[in-house]
Structure formats: C-alpha cells, structure tokens
Design an enzyme around this catalytic site. Structure first.
Site, PDB file in Angstrom:
ATOM      1  N   MET A  52      45.861 -24.397  53.570  1.00  0.00           N
ATOM      2  CA  MET A  52      46.801 -24.091  52.539  1.00  0.00           C
ATOM      3  C   MET A  52      48.094 -23.478  53.301  1.00  0.00           C
ATOM      4  O   MET A  52      49.199 -23.898  52.536  1.00  0.00           O
ATOM      5  CB  MET A  52      46.522 -23.018  51.530  1.00  0.00           C
ATOM      6  CG  MET A  52      45.647 -23.031  50.571  1.00  0.00           C
ATOM      7  SD  MET A  52      45.439 -21.844  49.474  1.00  0.00           S
ATOM      8  CE  MET A  52      46.956 -21.984  48.572  1.00  0.00           C
ATOM      9  N   VAL A  55      51.011 -21.498  60.212  1.00  0.00           N
ATOM     10  CA  VAL A  55      51.505 -19.979  60.656  1.00  0.00           C
ATOM     11  C   VAL A  55      52.174 -20.246  61.726  1.00  0.00           C
ATOM     12  O   VAL A  55      51.812 -20.913  62.762  1.00  0.00           O
ATOM     13  CB  VAL A  55      50.261 -19.097  60.920  1.00  0.00           C
ATOM     14  CG1 VAL A  55      50.693 -17.626  61.371  1.00  0.00           C
ATOM     15  CG2 VAL A  55      49.217 -19.042  59.853  1.00  0.00           C
ATOM     16  N   ASP A 163      38.772 -14.578  47.743  1.00  0.00           N
ATOM     17  CA  ASP A 163      38.538 -15.718  48.707  1.00  0.00           C
ATOM     18  C   ASP A 163      37.919 -14.950  50.260  1.00  0.00           C
ATOM     19  O   ASP A 163      38.465 -15.174  51.210  1.00  0.00           O
ATOM     20  CB  ASP A 163      39.617 -16.438  48.970  1.00  0.00           C
ATOM     21  CG  ASP A 163      39.357 -17.446  49.972  1.00  0.00           C
ATOM     22  OD1 ASP A 163      38.283 -18.149  50.059  1.00  0.00           O
ATOM     23  OD2 ASP A 163      40.397 -18.066  50.468  1.00  0.00           O
TER      24      ASP A 163
END
Length: 1003
Positions: A52, A55, A163
């Site tokens: 998703m 970083v 999650d």
C-alpha cells in the site's frame, strides 16, 4: 545528520541516484512530493515499500529531527480519496500508549497521500520471523504482551486495528510496537458494496492480509469488534511459535476459505515445549465464533503474561539483530520507548549514558521545547523523564521544566507508605510504583491550564486504610487512618485554605481555613434512606430541627409532613411509590427529597449536611475537565452509586452528576444544592445553584459529612451566602450613539482567512470538521468546529453557537458541549462552533466568565466578538451553508453574551438564548451586554429556569428580556420550573419551533 543541512536540491539529487532502479512514474511522484513538502520535510532516501505504501527517511525541518514518511501508492490513493484516508488514519494521533507507534502528521501533497512518524531504528516482526528457527516461548510471550497491551488500550478507545500481522509489529530492543492504526479501516471503507471478499479487487490489494484475517472479516462482515483483532493475534502467535502460519493457500480466495472452514492443527502437537495453558489460550483466540474467543485483549494478556520474563535475558528479537541494524520507521510517542527500556536496564553502561546525555542536549531539549509550545503535554512529560535521567540537574532543563511539568511532594503521617500511580483517564490500567513516602520533588505533568494533570494515586501501609485519591492540588501531606478508625463508608478530606471566588464566581469573598473532616464516599442510596423511613423518620419530630418556611411564612409540622409524601401519598421521597423505592434500585442514589428531609436524615444517622465550603473542598472542581466526562450527565436517569470512574481528589465518587446534593447554607429563602444531576448541564458541577428548601425534584439527593473536631471556621462556613447584585431597574442602557462608538472596538480588516482543515470526523448522524483560520487580531489562529448534518437539504440553515462557561475551565476539546445542540443538527441545521479565545485548545490565563472592570476582561470580550464574526466570515466560504437566516444560539455564558453578540454582528437574523440573563457584576461599558440590548432587533427566544441562581428572574432575566430592542411580537420568554435548566423536551420543542418560524428549512 549532515544530510539535513544539505538543502532540498542536494538531497533531491542524492535521492534520485539512489532510486535508479525505480520506474519513471515513481521517480516523478517522489519529485512532486519533494516539491510539495519543501520547507516542511526534506526527503532523503527510501527505506522500504509494501503493498500500500512506500516509506521514506526524511528530515523534519522545523524540529530538526529524523522522521519516516509513508506515501500511499498513487493508484490506491485515487481509490481511497484524501478525506476518507486522512480521517481514518487520524485516529492514530489520538492513541497515546507506550506500545503504539503514534501518528505525528498527515496530509495531501500534490495528489499524494502521506503520513509521518518519528524515525527510530528497529525491524518488523516479519523480518524476525524470516530468520531460521523459531522464537522461544519467553520471547513470543514478551512480544505478545506488548501487542495485547497496546490493543487493549486501543479497544477501550473504540478503535479496532483490522490488520494485525507481523509486518505491523515493530521490534526495538526487547519491546514490540503496533503501527498503522486506521489504515485498514480507511481502505475497507473504500470498497464497493459488492466487494464482499475483503479486497480492493480492481487493484488486487488485500485490505486486511488474508492469512491473518478473522473469519468474520474474510466473510466480508462490515462491523468488526475487538475479537477480530484477537483472532489475528492468535494467527500471528501461532506462526511465532510453530514457525508457520496456521492457514495457507495458493491464492487469497483459498486462504479466505481456510479461515472460515478449517481448524488448524493443535499448537501443542506442533510445538510440544509450549506450556499447555499458553497453547490453549492461543488456540482459543483462533476459534471461528467470536463469542468463543477470549472476551478482550486484557483477558488474553492475563493468560499469556506469566510466560514472559521482563527481568530475564534479552529477547531473541534483539539478540539476533544483525551487526548493522536495518533502519525502520517506528512512529513512537516521544520518549515512550526509552521510558520502558530504562525500566528494564536497557540504558545502563557508561558509553550509553554518554550518548544519552549528548542526545538529551542536542535533540531532547529542543524537542521538549517544541512539544511544550504545541501543547502536547503528555508527550512532553514522557520525554522529560528521559531527558532528566540523562542530564540530571541541567540548568536549561530546569528553566524549561515549568512549561510542561511541575515538581510536587507527598508526605504521609505516618511516613513509609507505598505510593502507586496511574493516569486518571485509564482507570483499568495497572498501577505504577512511584516510591515510598516521604516523596520530594516528584515530576508531574501539567495540563494546558497550568494545573497538574489529574493523576490517580494509591497509598498503602501495613495496618492503615488504603487510600485511592487524585494527586492533591493543595498541600503535600496526607493523614493515614488505622483500619477501623473511621466509618468504612466515609473518607477523610484534608483541611486547608479554600477560596470560593475561583470555584463558583463569588466576588470579594475572603478565603477560609477548614479543618479535616469526613465525607460519605457515595451519595445516600435508596436502601440507606429506607432505614430512615422504616425507623419512623417522618413521625419523629426531634429529627426535624429547622423551622418550615414556605412562601415567606412559617408553616406547622402537620402541613409540612403532608408535603413529604411519595407518588402514592405515603411518607417518603417523591420518586418512591407505596412507601418504598422501585425494585432493583436499592444501590441507586435516593432522589426526590427536600432540603428538610436531607437535614432530618442527617440527624437520624448522626452526621451533617456539608456546608458549601466543605462540599467544594472535597469536590476539587479544578479537575472538572477529567471528572465530568467520567460522570453521569446522561439525561437518562441516575446510575448505581460508585459505578462511574469519576473519583475526586479525596476519594469521593459521583460528586459530579447523578443527583444533586443538598448543602447547609441558605441563600435568601433558598438552600444551596451542588454538583448537578443526571438531567443537568455538565457545567453544573462547577457552578453554585440554589433551590427552595421544599423542592423535591427527582434529581435532588443527599451526601453527608462528619466534623472531627470543633472548627472555629464553621460559623462562617455555614452562614448564609449572597452575591452582590446590580439593580438593573435603576440603570439605563447606553444611547444608540454611544453603542455605535463601542462597536468600533469589534471591527477589523477582512484579511485573508488562510484556512486549514485539521480534522474531519464522522460522528454518525453528522460530520464534525475542525478548521483553523487566521484570527481577526494579530499573531493568533482561530479554531472553528463545523457540524454538518447528514439529514436535511443543502444549503443547511446555519447556527453560530456560543457555549457555557465550562468551555473556559475545560481545556479538553473532547468535552465539547455538543449535547446542547445535537437536536438542532438532527433537524437538518448546521452548527458553527468557534473556539473562543481562552476556551478549550485556546486556553489562557482566563479562568472565569464573571465580568469585571479590568482591561484583561475587556480585551477578551472584544476578542470573543471578533472570533464570532471571523467564524461567520469563514462560513461564507462554504457553499453548503445557508446564511440568509443565520441564527445565534447561546447557552448560559453564551446566553449572557447573547445580549451583545447579535448587536455587533448584523448577519445574525434570529436568536435562541438558553438559561440566559445579565451578569450581576460591574464591567466596562464597551463590553457590558446591558448597554447593547436595545440595539438587538432580531427575533429572540429566551428560555429560563424559575429558580436560576446565576440569572435570577427579577435581577437578571427580566431586565435582559425587557431591554431587548426586538419588537414585542417577535420576542418570547419561556420560564419553566427548574434552576439553571429547563426540561429538555421544552428546550427542543420551543427552540425548533422558533427556528422553524424565523429560520425555515429548505425543501
């Protein structure tokens, strides 16, 4: 650290060289992001990427610190939408727990969605599990301990992670931290209704990783509770101990099917060395039916905790880290990791101490300053503990300390008592050892108002009564009583000097020194009062020592007793029937009693009604911001005594809400009754009210005291009390010409608003936004809450709201007085709620709404007027708001200011003033609502209580209503039985009828 000083262009070129293997669109996105964030963050390099997000390591320019920025993949961001995603992940910013990696910033930059976390070295549990071998039982239990502790806290806040998986559990040293709260919920909210499989199918991205999803989540169930997270913990724990996940498959659909239908092999058979109770707890977490799993994270933690050994050797997660640790983004609440690690001896050793001291001076102190300026008191306090440990006695730290913490002492008589503490807002958490008395110079966190934050403490000593208190805001000595020396239902309230001017707005009233006394821990219950009824209390004349007065005349005993009957005419409280209380309500507070009945009951049990002074000494209303949210102001009736967590400083409960409590003092023909009840406004806890002594409202109850010794101050404490009253019948408002001159003080240049959306929260029947704009005076920003209904027709008719004075004494925005106007939202109207200067997040040294002749008060009134007008300026930029018939709605303090605000703001077209009236104190003419009343021409509704102490009918209500410049046929004054309230049904009916007439809803 040098990279942070290279500048954006050098950092950009170095970053591009490091990204040679990336696709061109990724580089282009990063380039746009760098440009959009220039001046705030300098992106240095990529740290990693997942399904998703990507970083990046970055430098926070303002605070000169390393941070990690997570950027949501462009195709996912486009599907989610900025509002939904930022709203959901924003919940992480409100989760403050040592094992939760908190969010420090988020936003949208040139189409990219991002969120920011502090950067700390570490690795994920996923990376740990990829190494050969399996985690030991001890190491697994230690990691699960931290994860469950974090989830237990989050679940108490109503937050389900959705999650939980090894990728979202970060390890640093011997401790584990949960990250990415809100991400899965944001993604789940973006799914099409037909997408029952739990994925964003158009993108092929799993929302909730299939291998760790609970059966109910895998089946597409929309509403998930805490037990879904526990299932995911069970899957993760099984993998940690067994070396493989309990469910697998060739594709997500196969894994989903296994989650729903297949039972995994027993952990005890896969890993025989796991203790049977530990293995059984994990397998129970994997039950298909949520009802068969442990009921809470705390319950599962209790079963696992015995197998963790915090004092043992370092966990394998730390011992097996490679020599060059991989840098990972750990969003850690400031200093929390260090605080835990220090307790475990992690920071021992001369080399480490030297590094800590250097860190404290170069990084810790600047960050402390930034946190203090931002009002992040809890984070500042936690960080301060680390800084002080690293550089004890540092002069700069000592100079900064008053901004975020205060030193306090605690002595006990006798000494040697053990003291433990916990946060007030988390009563179910474990106690933390503070030390043994005498304790000197203990560092405690401040609130924004400058008071020490409420902290629960427990004091124990052999042979002595255990005390559960709040850290006392006055004095440093606590008297310990031997077991059995005082009645078990009472607590000792320490004596001291009390000033009621701060507490209840009395002016020119000297302080009073009180001796120690005892007070009932709880309100008198129905069962307690039945002993009085059955003991002949209504027949024994010797118990009724005060003369009965009604309507200014003394009435005989027989006539008075005829008034002291229940609903069926039997002697007893007005809320009883047939001489007894309703079935099942023995532990509920008695209600429906007059002052005379309360005084007779006190004599029956050998106690006394408290004076107003003694009641306020025990109540410590300075802590209203913490006490009120835990109290019963529900409007739904009383609750069992002691069933709420609203403890006050000396160990009493329910002093706020539940039922009002009669006090000894008279005020004219009335008697004081304090604390407010379940059907009162929350600020009733801090204000002083009176009622006729024969009033038997169902909210009127009893709490008693016992005086330990002759007290020279008792005569003063029990004396009748009055406030100075302006005689408005002898005054005349200022002329129209003078008022026109006064209005100039409230004018300002219409400069750009520069609005910024700070949060957007779905609250069920409406949406709440928080917006920041430039204030109408230099050097400040105005905060505006905007409530938008989900029912109704756009443009929504708008209401500008002005709250009660609790907003001044309450710096916690969670206590917004939304219940005062929620019925207006349900009618299809929007509410504009400015955070006026000196209230909530904009708290300053203002401590009371009581007017005076000071320039300080004058300047605040002018700022309040400009805040209201500036909020309307912003409302004009919102097309979904209808301002043609803008309404002003003021409650209590806001009702009083309703005598001024509509006169300075012509855009207001209709007024609703609830429990309103003129202040009884002298103030400057340019800020005196009395002078502005004739210039208010809008249709105006006033709703008042007949027995309102703050705004008496003759002294405050009628002069306000009479002097309004509104045409007689367009103003209405409703007076209902009650004190500083009217029945809620009347409030809703009258207010909506008035608005429907003068602010019609669109069709």
């Amino acid at each position: 650290m040098a990279s942070a000083r290279l500048g954006a262009s050098a950092s950009r070129s170095r970053g591009l060289r490091a990204l040679q293997g990336l696709m061109p669109d990724t580089i282009e996105t990063l380039d746009r992001l760098r440009q959009a964030l220039a001046g705030r963050y300098v992106i240095e390099r990529e740290l990693g990427r997942g399904g998703m997000a990507v970083v990046y390591l970055a430098r926070d320019v303002k605070h000169d610190r390393a941070v990690a920025i997570k950027v949501v993949r462009a195709e996912i961001a486009a599907t989610l939408g900025a509002d939904r995603f930022l709203r959901e992940i924003g919940i992480a910013a409100h989760l403050q727990h040592p094992n939760i990696l908190t969010l420090i910033d988020s936003g949208e930059a040139d189409g990219a969605l991002y969120y920011v976390m502090p950067f700390v070295e570490g690795e994920s549990l996923r990376e740990q599990l990829r190494r050969p071998g399996r985690l030991s039982v001890t190491d697994s239990a230690r990691i699960l301990h931290d994860v469950l502790d974090a989830l237990g806290y989050a679940h108490q806040q109503g937050v389900v992670h959705r999650d939980i998986k090894p990728d979202n559990v970060m390890l640093s040293g011997r401790h584990a931290f949960v990250m990415d709260f809100g991400v899965a919920k944001a993604a789940s909210a973006a799914q099409a209704p037909a997408d029952a499989g739990g994925t964003l199918t158009v993108l092929g991205v799993a929302i909730g990783t299939p291998a760790y999803m609970s059966p109910e989540q895998a089946s597409g169930q929309a509403t998930l509770d805490a037990r879904s997270d526990l299932y995911s913990v069970g899957v993760m724990a099984y993998e940690m101990l067994a070396g493989t996940a309990p469910f697998s498959g060739e594709n997500p659909q196969a894994i989903f099917a296994a989650q729903v239908t297949r039972t995994p092999e027993a952990l005890a058979s896969v890993r025989p060395d796991v203790p049977e109770p530990f293995a059984r707890a994990i397998m129970r977490a994997l039950e298909k039916n949520p009802a068969d799993r442990p009921p809470s994270a705390e319950a599962l933690l209790a079963e696992i905790e015995p197998y963790s050994t915090p004092s043992g050797t370092a966990a394998r997660a730390a011992a097996t880290l490679p020599r060059k640790t991989h840098a990972r983004a750990l969003a850690l609440g400031a200093g929390a990791l260090v605080l835990i690690a220090a307790a475990a001896g992690f920071w021992s050793g001369p080399g480490r101490r030297m590094r800590e001291a250097r860190w404290a001076r170069e990084k810790g102190l600047p960050e402390l300053l930034a946190l203090g300026e931002a009002g992040e008191w809890d984070s500042a306090y936690i960080l301060a503990r680390r800084v002080e440990a690293a550089i004890p006695g540092d002069s700069l730290f000592n100079a900064m300390r008053p901004r975020f913490a205060r030193r306090a002492s605690l002595h006990t008589t006798p000494p040697g008592a053990t003291v433990k503490w916990k946060e007030y807002s988390d009563p179910s958490s474990a106690w933390n050892l503070l030390g043994k008395t005498p304790l000197d110079s203990v560092l405690l966190p401040l609130s924004a108002s400058g008071w020490i934050q409420p902290t629960r403490i427990q004091i124990t000593a052999p042979g002595m009564r255990t005390l559960d208190l709040i850290w006392l805001p006055f004095g440093d000595s606590v008297h310990l009583d031997k077991d059995g020396d005082i009645p078990p239902e009472m607590v000792r309230v320490g004596g001291g000097t009390l000033n009621l001017e701060f507490t209840v707005g009395f002016t020119q009233l000297p302080s009073l020194r009180l001796s120690d006394f005892l007070m009932d821990r709880f309100e008198v219950t129905n069962s307690d009062f039945r002993k009085f009824v059955n003991g002949g209390g209504y027949r024994r004349r010797e118990l009724w020592e005060f003369p009965f007065t009604k309507g200014g005349a003394t009435i005989p005993w027989e006539e008075a007793m005829a008034l002291m009957v229940d609903r069926t005419g039997r002697p007893g409280p007005a809320s009883w029937e047939g001489g007894d209380f309703p079935e099942g309500q023995g532990d509920f507070p008695v209600g429906g009693v007059s002052w005379y009945e309360a005084a007779a009951y006190a004599k029956f049990v050998g106690k006394s009604l408290p004076t107003l002074w003694h009641w306020y000494r025990a109540a410590t209303v300075q802590y209203a911001a913490s006490v009120i949210p835990a109290s019963n102001f529900s409007g739904n009736g009383p609750v069992k005594v002691g069933s709420r967590d609203d403890i006050t400083a000396f160990g009493t409960y329910d002093m706020a809400g539940n039922v009002r409590e009669w006090c000894l003092n008279a005020s004219g023909a009335d008697r004081f009754i304090l604390g407010g009840g379940w059907n009162d406004q929350p600020y009733s806890f801090t204000d002083a009210f009176t009622q006729p002594p024969f009033d038997r409202s169902p909210t009127n109850g009893i709490r008693l005291v016992k005086y330990l010794q002759a007290d020279s101050s008792f005569a003063r404490a029990s004396a009748p009390m009055h406030r100075s009253v302006r005689d408005y019948n002898k005054e005349r408002p200022a002329s129209a010409e003078l008022v026109a001159a006064y209005r100039q003080a409230y004018e300002y240049d219409r400069s750009p608003l520069n609005p910024a959306m700070m949060e957007k929260v779905d609250e069920g029947e409406w949406t709440r936004e928080l917006v920041s704009v430039d204030a109408a005076y230099p050097g400040d920003r105005l905060l505006i809450y905007l409530y938008l209904p989900k029912l109704g027709v756009k443009p929504y008719p708008a209401i500008i709201y002005y709250p009660g004075s609790n907003a001044i004494r309450d710096n916690a925005p969670k206590n917004l007085q939304w219940r005062s106007f929620n019925f207006m939202l349900k009618s299809g109207r929007a509410v504009i709620y400015p955070v006026y200067k000196g209230t909530y997040q904009r708290s300053d040294s203002l401590y009371s709404d009581v007017g005076d002749r000071s320039t300080f008060y004058r300047d605040h009134v002018v700022m309040w007027g400009k805040d209201l007008r500036r909020a309307i300026d912003y409302a004009e930029t919102r097309p979904e708001l209808g301002l043609d018939h803008l309404a002003y709605y003021g409650v209590s303090w806001g009702g009083q200011m309703g005598g001024l605000m509509p006169a300075i703001e012509p855009r207001i077209k209709v007024n609703v003033l609830y429990v309103a009236g003129l202040g009884l104190e002298e103030t400057r003419p340019e800020v005196d609502p009395f002078n502005f009343l004739p210039q208010i021409k809008q249709p105006t509704l006033m709703l008042n209580g007949r027995y309102d102490f703050f705004f008496p009918i003759d002294a405050a209500q009628m002069p306000m209503f009479r002097n309004l410049g509104t045409p007689p046929d367009q103003k209405r004054h409703v007076i209902e039985d009650g004190s500083h309230f009217v029945p809620r049904a009347v409030l809703i009916q009258e207010s909506l009828a008035w608005l429907d007439k003068y602010q019609p809803l669109p069709h």
